[in-house]
Design a protein around this motif. Sequence first.
Motif, PDB file in Angstrom:
ATOM      1  N   GLY A   7       0.775  -1.232   0.000  1.00 37.44           N
ATOM      2  CA  GLY A   7       0.000   0.000   0.000  1.00 37.44           C
ATOM      3  C   GLY A   7       0.806   1.282   0.000  1.00 37.44           C
ATOM      4  O   GLY A   7       0.229   2.374  -0.066  1.00 37.44           O
ATOM      5  N   GLY A   9       3.498   4.231  -1.363  1.00 36.22           N
ATOM      6  CA  GLY A   9       3.566   4.927  -2.633  1.00 36.22           C
ATOM      7  C   GLY A   9       3.970   6.369  -2.458  1.00 36.22           C
ATOM      8  O   GLY A   9       4.431   6.773  -1.386  1.00 36.22           O
ATOM      9  N   VAL A  11       2.819  10.315  -2.519  1.00 32.39           N
ATOM     10  CA  VAL A  11       1.623  11.133  -2.332  1.00 32.39           C
ATOM     11  C   VAL A  11       2.059  12.556  -2.007  1.00 32.39           C
ATOM     12  O   VAL A  11       3.156  12.773  -1.476  1.00 32.39           O
ATOM     13  N   SER A  16      -3.546  11.159   1.417  1.00 36.20           N
ATOM     14  CA  SER A  16      -3.813   9.992   2.256  1.00 36.20           C
ATOM     15  C   SER A  16      -3.320   8.723   1.581  1.00 36.20           C
ATOM     16  O   SER A  16      -3.247   8.645   0.353  1.00 36.20           O
ATOM     17  N   LEU A  17      -2.988   7.759   2.401  1.00 39.50           N
ATOM     18  CA  LEU A  17      -2.650   6.419   1.948  1.00 39.50           C
ATOM     19  C   LEU A  17      -3.169   5.428   2.979  1.00 39.50           C
ATOM     20  O   LEU A  17      -3.270   5.760   4.168  1.00 39.50           O
ATOM     21  N   ARG A  18      -3.459   4.234   2.526  1.00 36.08           N
ATOM     22  CA  ARG A  18      -3.801   3.163   3.460  1.00 36.08           C
ATOM     23  C   ARG A  18      -2.849   1.999   3.256  1.00 36.08           C
ATOM     24  O   ARG A  18      -2.778   1.443   2.154  1.00 36.08           O
ATOM     25  N   GLN A  80      -4.442   3.611   8.208  1.00 43.44           N
ATOM     26  CA  GLN A  80      -4.961   4.710   7.406  1.00 43.44           C
ATOM     27  C   GLN A  80      -4.188   5.972   7.773  1.00 43.44           C
ATOM     28  O   GLN A  80      -4.167   6.370   8.948  1.00 43.44           O
ATOM     29  N   VAL A 121       6.817   4.751   1.833  1.00 50.67           N
ATOM     30  CA  VAL A 121       5.882   5.864   1.735  1.00 50.67           C
ATOM     31  C   VAL A 121       6.694   7.136   1.522  1.00 50.67           C
ATOM     32  O   VAL A 121       7.599   7.433   2.298  1.00 50.67           O
TER      33      VAL A 121
END
Length: 125
Positions: A7, A9, A11, A16-18, A80, A121
């Motif tokens: 999940g 990546g 951004v 937001s990312l989960r 989240q 992330v």
Amino acid sequence: VQLQASGGGLVQTGGSLRLSCAASGNTFSRYTVGWFRQSPGKEREFVAAWRTGGQKYYGTSVKGRFTISRDNAENMFYLQMNSLKPEDTAIYYCAANAGALIMSTLVNGDNYDYWGQGTQVTVSS
């Protein structure tokens, strides 16, 4: 127990990312699960944990922005991440311990038995 994180990546700030972590094993509901992160040149940092019994704990820098959740039926747990900041950039690791950890120990990654491989992330400014 094997853990598989996914999940991550790239951004933008404020996005937001989960993150997801898939766990093997049939006693997952008894495990304390957590998320940690590490960025280059820094020590591993506690992010969040869900203690056996339902209590949730968060690191100071993410409290109010990140939420940990779990689905015991699917052997999954999640992170989240909202209102992301450049300082949230790191490799995020999921971890699990076969049993309850008290507050003073669940923030220390050394007390977790199982680790996922990490997911990157990156938050751009």
